[in-house]
Scaffold this motif. Sequence first.
Motif, PDB file in Angstrom:
ATOM      1  N   TRP A  27      -6.505 -14.351  17.981  1.00  0.00           N
ATOM      2  CA  TRP A  27      -5.531 -15.384  17.670  1.00  0.00           C
ATOM      3  C   TRP A  27      -5.226 -15.366  16.179  1.00  0.00           C
ATOM      4  O   TRP A  27      -6.150 -15.311  15.361  1.00  0.00           O
ATOM      5  CB  TRP A  27      -6.087 -16.750  18.066  1.00  0.00           C
ATOM      6  CG  TRP A  27      -5.140 -17.878  17.831  1.00  0.00           C
ATOM      7  CD1 TRP A  27      -4.070 -18.219  18.601  1.00  0.00           C
ATOM      8  CD2 TRP A  27      -5.179 -18.826  16.760  1.00  0.00           C
ATOM      9  NE1 TRP A  27      -3.438 -19.316  18.083  1.00  0.00           N
ATOM     10  CE2 TRP A  27      -4.100 -19.703  16.950  1.00  0.00           C
ATOM     11  CE3 TRP A  27      -6.019 -19.021  15.660  1.00  0.00           C
ATOM     12  CZ2 TRP A  27      -3.826 -20.765  16.078  1.00  0.00           C
ATOM     13  CZ3 TRP A  27      -5.755 -20.067  14.794  1.00  0.00           C
ATOM     14  CH2 TRP A  27      -4.668 -20.933  15.002  1.00  0.00           C
ATOM     15  N   VAL A  28      -3.953 -15.402  15.819  1.00  0.00           N
ATOM     16  CA  VAL A  28      -3.568 -15.409  14.404  1.00  0.00           C
ATOM     17  C   VAL A  28      -3.106 -16.800  13.988  1.00  0.00           C
ATOM     18  O   VAL A  28      -3.596 -17.386  13.023  1.00  0.00           O
ATOM     19  CB  VAL A  28      -2.426 -14.401  14.119  1.00  0.00           C
ATOM     20  CG1 VAL A  28      -2.090 -14.385  12.641  1.00  0.00           C
ATOM     21  CG2 VAL A  28      -2.791 -13.010  14.600  1.00  0.00           C
ATOM     22  N   GLU A  79      -4.720 -19.818   5.796  1.00  0.00           N
ATOM     23  CA  GLU A  79      -5.140 -18.811   6.792  1.00  0.00           C
ATOM     24  C   GLU A  79      -5.770 -19.585   7.947  1.00  0.00           C
ATOM     25  O   GLU A  79      -6.842 -20.167   7.803  1.00  0.00           O
ATOM     26  CB  GLU A  79      -6.137 -17.847   6.155  1.00  0.00           C
ATOM     27  CG  GLU A  79      -6.645 -16.751   7.054  1.00  0.00           C
ATOM     28  CD  GLU A  79      -5.766 -15.493   7.052  1.00  0.00           C
ATOM     29  OE1 GLU A  79      -5.675 -14.841   8.099  1.00  0.00           O
ATOM     30  OE2 GLU A  79      -5.170 -15.198   6.002  1.00  0.00           O
ATOM     31  N   LYS A  80      -5.104 -19.588   9.095  1.00  0.00           N
ATOM     32  CA  LYS A  80      -5.616 -20.411  10.210  1.00  0.00           C
ATOM     33  C   LYS A  80      -6.672 -19.700  11.037  1.00  0.00           C
ATOM     34  O   LYS A  80      -7.539 -20.314  11.612  1.00  0.00           O
ATOM     35  CB  LYS A  80      -4.457 -20.877  11.102  1.00  0.00           C
ATOM     36  CG  LYS A  80      -3.466 -21.740  10.312  1.00  0.00           C
ATOM     37  CD  LYS A  80      -2.536 -22.537  11.191  1.00  0.00           C
ATOM     38  CE  LYS A  80      -1.607 -23.383  10.310  1.00  0.00           C
ATOM     39  NZ  LYS A  80      -0.764 -24.313  11.060  1.00  0.00           N
ATOM     40  N   SER A  81      -6.561 -18.392  11.104  1.00  0.00           N
ATOM     41  CA  SER A  81      -7.555 -17.645  11.870  1.00  0.00           C
ATOM     42  C   SER A  81      -8.486 -16.953  10.900  1.00  0.00           C
ATOM     43  O   SER A  81      -8.385 -17.126   9.693  1.00  0.00           O
ATOM     44  CB  SER A  81      -6.867 -16.596  12.727  1.00  0.00           C
ATOM     45  OG  SER A  81      -6.403 -15.556  11.901  1.00  0.00           O
TER      46      SER A  81
END
Lengths: 87, 87
Positions: A27-28, A79-81
């Motif tokens: 997941w990005v 940066e979420k992932s």
Amino acid sequence: MYVIVAYDVNVDRVNRVKKFLRQHLNWVQNSLFEGEVTPADLEEIRMGLKKIIDEDEDMIVIYRLRSADAMKREVIGVEKSSMDEVI
Amino acid sequence: MYVIVAYDVNVDRVNRVKKFLRQHLNWVQNSLFEGEVTPADLEEIRMGLKKIIDEDEDMIVIYRLRSADAMKREVIGVEKSSMDEVI
């Protein structure tokens, strides 16, 4: 090969698509996954997505690259992932 | 070079991001744009996005490819844009 998968599906099917893709890719961010796959993996992803989505209403784009080296990935903002650790 | 840009931003800023990206790239589907750019274009896109988004909350991913030939693009479901005519 390496794939980037982005989906734009009806809210009724979003969770199923996300859950399915999580089993195969990283997941990005919202509606965006990436990962190294074999041709067989990719076929499984295609078939799985076709079972979940409504092909008259939803859209999924798959970008296939020879390898992750064929692109440079740059993030603006948060940066979420934790993709950078993965790649 | 060729770029794929995907954004995951707060709903308050979605329309501004979309409107900005439309000026530089081709819309593919919800939260996803693509296009051929020069390094100067890309810098303008970066700077423009940084002005619009909240870098502590929003996330934009930019994939840079040498050219559109470095990837194969495949759509499952409905084609929302007319990218195939563009590419």
